[in-house]
Design an enzyme around this catalytic site. Sequence first.
Site, PDB file in Angstrom:
ATOM      1  CG  ASP A  53      -0.373   0.005   2.515  1.00  0.00           C
ATOM      2  OD1 ASP A  53       0.862  -0.180   2.611  1.00  0.00           O
ATOM      3  OD2 ASP A  53      -1.098   0.192   3.517  1.00  0.00           O
ATOM      4  CB  SER A  54       4.579   1.683  -0.257  1.00  0.00           C
ATOM      5  OG  SER A  54       4.750   0.559  -1.094  1.00  0.00           O
ATOM      6  CG  ASP A  92       0.492  -3.912   2.203  1.00  0.00           C
ATOM      7  OD1 ASP A  92       0.500  -4.606   3.233  1.00  0.00           O
ATOM      8  OD2 ASP A  92       1.403  -3.113   1.896  1.00  0.00           O
ATOM      9  CE  LYS A 120       3.362  -5.621   3.793  1.00  0.00           C
ATOM     10  NZ  LYS A 120       2.947  -4.474   4.640  1.00  0.00           N
ATOM     11  CD  GLU A 122       1.029  -1.303   7.886  1.00  0.00           C
ATOM     12  OE1 GLU A 122       0.751  -0.419   8.741  1.00  0.00           O
ATOM     13  OE2 GLU A 122       1.426  -1.026   6.739  1.00  0.00           O
ATOM     14  CD  GLU A 189       8.367  -0.028   6.957  1.00  0.00           C
ATOM     15  OE1 GLU A 189       7.379  -0.763   6.712  1.00  0.00           O
ATOM     16  OE2 GLU A 189       8.510   1.110   6.472  1.00  0.00           O
TER      17      GLU A 189
HETATM   18  O1  KIV Z   1       3.698  -1.077   1.516  1.00  0.00           O
HETATM   19  C1  KIV Z   1       4.872  -1.490   1.385  1.00  0.00           C
HETATM   20  O2  KIV Z   1       5.507  -1.376   0.337  1.00  0.00           O
HETATM   21  C2  KIV Z   1       5.457  -2.156   2.537  1.00  0.00           C
HETATM   22  C3  KIV Z   1       6.931  -2.436   2.486  1.00  0.00           C
HETATM   23  C4  KIV Z   1       7.706  -1.199   2.666  1.00  0.00           C
HETATM   24  C5  KIV Z   1       7.334  -3.499   3.446  1.00  0.00           C
HETATM   25  O3  KIV Z   1       4.798  -2.435   3.486  1.00  0.00           O
END
Ligand code: KIV
Length: 271
Positions: A53-54, A92, A120, A122, A189
């Site tokens: 989600d970056s 994510d 994924k 968090e 991270e």
């Molecule tokens: O969203 C993302 O790209 C991430 C990575 C930086 C691990 O969570």
Amino acid sequence: MPYTPSELSKPITVQTLRKMKEDGEKFITVALYDAPMAAMAQRTGVEAVLVGDSLGMTVLGYDSTIPVTMEQMIYHVEAVARGNKKSLIMGDMPFMTYATPEQALANATRIMQAGAHMVKIEGGAWLAETVKILTDRGIPVCAHLGLTPQSVHKLGGFRVQGRDEDTAGQILTDAAELDEAGADLLVLECVPAQLAKRITDSVSMPTIGIGAGRDTDAQVLVINDILGLTEKPPKFSKNFLVEAGDIPGALHKYAADVKNGIFPEDSHTFS
Ligand code: KIV
């Protein structure tokens, strides 16, 4: 013999990555968002790709990952899945789409149906029940501890986590509980290298570090950082394009340097 990256010969599974941890063989992960980059990752032997989600910041121009929606994640997971048939694809789950186990199950289903092989999420021990519910139903889960960007406003900024004894102890406990609940992978991270090593040595799931030193089972970097697209790159990242000269070369160099223990260096690491 130094490792030279080459095309993945067969699809990577959760079991492949567990076996690599057991054998002490590092694997490579790249956060990327589109089909051509995903195809290049497959050609470079990148075992896992993360549709992070970056993308809220790297592609869409937001200041954080908080505005990212399910629809945006699905759009990019579908593109990556079209471009890459061999790497393990993680998707994510956006902010607040897994706040309850029911929401997590419904939204993880959509990410998997878009083409991800794993979701994924968090957060710490509060997610143990969710991890169990998803994994019991056949949805592999990558947990994410340390600097968890969706909590940026609670953490007071994008800061290194686990530098004092209390927070380090909390991250260790969270990792143990998520491992026990059945999580398949763990992103660490921006945590001190020593803490990442302790966690990596104590959990059965493979760990993937970003700003977590060289002792995790894998490394992940965001493609924009690898290619020098980020205006103010984080300390833990490296622009591989400068030395490599072209985009395939940059990805190749990142993969080779991780496998050969050259990246990350001390300058990319927190204590
Ligand atoms: O969203 C993302 O790209 C991430 C990575 C930086 C691990 O969570």
